[in-house]
Scaffold this motif. Structure first.
Motif, PDB file in Angstrom:
ATOM      1  N   ASP A  11       0.846  -1.189   0.000  1.00  0.00           N
ATOM      2  CA  ASP A  11       0.000   0.000   0.000  1.00  0.00           C
ATOM      3  C   ASP A  11       0.886   1.245   0.000  1.00  0.00           C
ATOM      4  O   ASP A  11       1.744   1.406   0.883  1.00  0.00           O
ATOM      5  N   PRO A  12       0.728   2.149  -0.974  1.00  0.00           N
ATOM      6  CA  PRO A  12       1.527   3.374  -0.999  1.00  0.00           C
ATOM      7  C   PRO A  12       1.334   4.247   0.232  1.00  0.00           C
ATOM      8  O   PRO A  12       2.182   5.086   0.543  1.00  0.00           O
ATOM      9  N   VAL A  13       0.208   4.047   0.931  1.00  0.00           N
ATOM     10  CA  VAL A  13      -0.061   4.800   2.153  1.00  0.00           C
ATOM     11  C   VAL A  13       0.414   3.983   3.347  1.00  0.00           C
ATOM     12  O   VAL A  13      -0.083   2.881   3.594  1.00  0.00           O
ATOM     13  N   TRP A  24       4.556   6.424   1.681  1.00  0.00           N
ATOM     14  CA  TRP A  24       5.950   6.012   1.606  1.00  0.00           C
ATOM     15  C   TRP A  24       6.779   7.023   0.820  1.00  0.00           C
ATOM     16  O   TRP A  24       7.937   7.276   1.141  1.00  0.00           O
ATOM     17  N   TYR A  25       6.185   7.603  -0.216  1.00  0.00           N
ATOM     18  CA  TYR A  25       6.906   8.556  -1.054  1.00  0.00           C
ATOM     19  C   TYR A  25       7.325   9.776  -0.241  1.00  0.00           C
ATOM     20  O   TYR A  25       8.477  10.225  -0.313  1.00  0.00           O
ATOM     21  N   ALA A  26       6.387  10.318   0.531  1.00  0.00           N
ATOM     22  CA  ALA A  26       6.715  11.480   1.364  1.00  0.00           C
ATOM     23  C   ALA A  26       7.712  11.095   2.451  1.00  0.00           C
ATOM     24  O   ALA A  26       8.633  11.863   2.765  1.00  0.00           O
ATOM     25  N   LEU A  27       7.543   9.900   3.021  1.00  0.00           N
ATOM     26  CA  LEU A  27       8.455   9.452   4.078  1.00  0.00           C
ATOM     27  C   LEU A  27       9.872   9.303   3.540  1.00  0.00           C
ATOM     28  O   LEU A  27      10.845   9.596   4.252  1.00  0.00           O
ATOM     29  N   ALA A  28       9.998   8.866   2.284  1.00  0.00           N
ATOM     30  CA  ALA A  28      11.329   8.733   1.684  1.00  0.00           C
ATOM     31  C   ALA A  28      12.039  10.087   1.642  1.00  0.00           C
ATOM     32  O   ALA A  28      13.235  10.187   1.927  1.00  0.00           O
ATOM     33  N   TYR A  29      11.314  11.130   1.285  1.00  0.00           N
ATOM     34  CA  TYR A  29      11.903  12.470   1.260  1.00  0.00           C
ATOM     35  C   TYR A  29      12.285  12.930   2.661  1.00  0.00           C
ATOM     36  O   TYR A  29      13.382  13.484   2.873  1.00  0.00           O
ATOM     37  N   ILE A  30      11.403  12.708   3.617  1.00  0.00           N
ATOM     38  CA  ILE A  30      11.669  13.165   4.987  1.00  0.00           C
ATOM     39  C   ILE A  30      12.892  12.453   5.562  1.00  0.00           C
ATOM     40  O   ILE A  30      13.813  13.089   6.098  1.00  0.00           O
ATOM     41  N   ALA A 150      10.582   4.071  -3.036  1.00  0.00           N
ATOM     42  CA  ALA A 150       9.210   4.580  -2.960  1.00  0.00           C
ATOM     43  C   ALA A 150       8.539   4.525  -4.329  1.00  0.00           C
ATOM     44  O   ALA A 150       7.348   4.211  -4.437  1.00  0.00           O
ATOM     45  N   ASN A 151       9.290   4.814  -5.395  1.00  0.00           N
ATOM     46  CA  ASN A 151       8.745   4.656  -6.748  1.00  0.00           C
ATOM     47  C   ASN A 151       8.324   3.219  -6.995  1.00  0.00           C
ATOM     48  O   ASN A 151       7.285   2.947  -7.616  1.00  0.00           O
ATOM     49  N   PHE A 152       9.127   2.277  -6.509  1.00  0.00           N
ATOM     50  CA  PHE A 152       8.803   0.857  -6.667  1.00  0.00           C
ATOM     51  C   PHE A 152       7.523   0.511  -5.914  1.00  0.00           C
ATOM     52  O   PHE A 152       6.646  -0.189  -6.432  1.00  0.00           O
ATOM     53  N   ILE A 153       7.401   1.008  -4.689  1.00  0.00           N
ATOM     54  CA  ILE A 153       6.193   0.744  -3.900  1.00  0.00           C
ATOM     55  C   ILE A 153       4.964   1.337  -4.583  1.00  0.00           C
ATOM     56  O   ILE A 153       3.883   0.723  -4.606  1.00  0.00           O
ATOM     57  N   PRO A 180      12.405  -4.373 -13.128  1.00  0.00           N
ATOM     58  CA  PRO A 180      12.158  -3.521 -11.953  1.00  0.00           C
ATOM     59  C   PRO A 180      13.235  -2.432 -11.901  1.00  0.00           C
ATOM     60  O   PRO A 180      14.111  -2.428 -11.030  1.00  0.00           O
ATOM     61  N   SER A 181      13.161  -1.511 -12.848  1.00  0.00           N
ATOM     62  CA  SER A 181      14.234  -0.535 -13.028  1.00  0.00           C
ATOM     63  C   SER A 181      14.377   0.406 -11.833  1.00  0.00           C
ATOM     64  O   SER A 181      15.448   0.976 -11.617  1.00  0.00           O
ATOM     65  N   GLN A 182      13.293   0.552 -11.060  1.00  0.00           N
ATOM     66  CA  GLN A 182      13.407   1.377  -9.846  1.00  0.00           C
ATOM     67  C   GLN A 182      14.453   0.804  -8.897  1.00  0.00           C
ATOM     68  O   GLN A 182      15.187   1.545  -8.241  1.00  0.00           O
ATOM     69  N   LEU A 183      14.509  -0.527  -8.824  1.00  0.00           N
ATOM     70  CA  LEU A 183      15.482  -1.175  -7.943  1.00  0.00           C
ATOM     71  C   LEU A 183      16.899  -1.048  -8.505  1.00  0.00           C
ATOM     72  O   LEU A 183      17.857  -0.926  -7.743  1.00  0.00           O
ATOM     73  N   TYR A 184      17.029  -1.073  -9.827  1.00  0.00           N
ATOM     74  CA  TYR A 184      18.345  -0.850 -10.429  1.00  0.00           C
ATOM     75  C   TYR A 184      18.854   0.545 -10.057  1.00  0.00           C
ATOM     76  O   TYR A 184      20.028   0.728  -9.706  1.00  0.00           O
ATOM     77  N   GLU A 185      17.948   1.532 -10.159  1.00  0.00           N
ATOM     78  CA  GLU A 185      18.336   2.904  -9.844  1.00  0.00           C
ATOM     79  C   GLU A 185      18.653   3.062  -8.361  1.00  0.00           C
ATOM     80  O   GLU A 185      19.592   3.776  -7.986  1.00  0.00           O
TER      81      GLU A 185
END
Length: 272
Positions: A11-13, A24-30, A150-153, A180-185
């Motif tokens: 869940d992204p939330v 998760w996206y916002a948490l990654a930035y924080i 977070a992009n992957f999630i 799963p290019s997000q994981l490569y990055e």
């Protein structure tokens, strides 16, 4: 489909309480900003890394700079995404520019925003600009890793169609197994780049050569991003440019060239 592994739906939330949600996206930035703040303070506080003259930057300087950096990352990242990746959509609905919680951030825009913030902060404080970049570069790599996770999630920025054993079918894509290019990055831009810069700062003591670490960071990120773009599906509204190039590649080439130019300058300066 025999070799496809299941996409681990998350869940992204992370937490939702009524209308309030932590993604998760916002948490990654924080977490990325907080880690970068902590790591940068560790770098400037380690006298061994700087030699007899010590660091020209103090932990208090970084305490004050963290707000400047946050504004540079968010404003630059969002404006960069709007200008580089989807100007038409945002012109049609301008208020969506402020909906950063839905994603849509550009690293290259955030890099430019943070660089401008660093230049202004150094001018105001009388801090050597190259030394501040040397400190901030290694400090952002963990944040880059977390952002890609977070992009992957979120199931976004997926890779190109693939037949590798670890290919995945992303729920918001077209049903094809993809890299799963997000994981490569996350691995290249985050973990590998962090380790390279760690060697430069702690083993080779390159912080004593202002600009050296910054140059390698710029080249390292640019090369990592260009490599990853060969496996990443380009944004649908942009697609491929001539020769199979992508927007991510085009934006990364100047970083590599700027880093190379800075490295040449540093090496020539230190020979004098």
């Amino acid at each position: 489909m025999l070799y496809v592994i299941p996409y681990p739906t998350i869940d992204p939330v992370l937490i939702a309480i009524g209308p309030f949600a932590i993604r998760w996206y916002a948490l990654a930035y924080i977490v990325g900003i907080l880690f970068g703040w902590w790591y940068a303070k560790r770098l400037v506080s380690n006298a061994r890394l700087w030699g007899k003259d010590g660091s020209p930057i103090t932990p208090v300087d970084l305490d004050d700079f963290v707000l400047w950096a946050t504004v540079g990352i968010i404003v630059g990242g969002r404006i960069g995404y709007v200008l580089f990746y989807d100007p038409g959509a945002f012109l049609a609905a301008p208020l969506t520019i402020f909906e950063v919680w839905h994603g849509g951030m550009s690293f290259h825009g955030g890099f430019l925003g943070t660089t401008i913030a660093m230049a202004l902060f150094c001018w105001k404080r009388g801090i050597p600009f190259l030394s501040l970049i040397d400190v901030i570069g290694p400090s952002v790599t963990v944040g880059l890793c977390l952002g890609r996770l977070a992009n992957f999630i979120n199931g976004e920025l997926w890779g190109r169609p693939a037949d590798v054993p670890w290919a995945m079918v992303f729920p918001n894509a077209d049903g094809q197994p993809r890299h799963p290019s997000q994981l490569y990055e996350a691995a290249l831009e985050g973990i590998v780049l962090f380790l390279v810069l760690r060697i430069l700062t702690h083993k080779q003591l390159r912080l004593r050569q202002p600009g050296y670490v910054a140059a390698v960071f710029a080249m390292g990120y640019g090369l990592a991003r260009i490599i990853s773009e060969f496996f990443r599906e380009p944004d649908i509204q942009i697609g491929y440019f001539s020769g199979g190039l992508t927007m991510g590649m085009l934006l990364s080439v100047p970083m590599v060239l700027a880093g190379l130019g800075l490295l040449i300058y540093v090496r020539r300066r230190d020979r004098v």
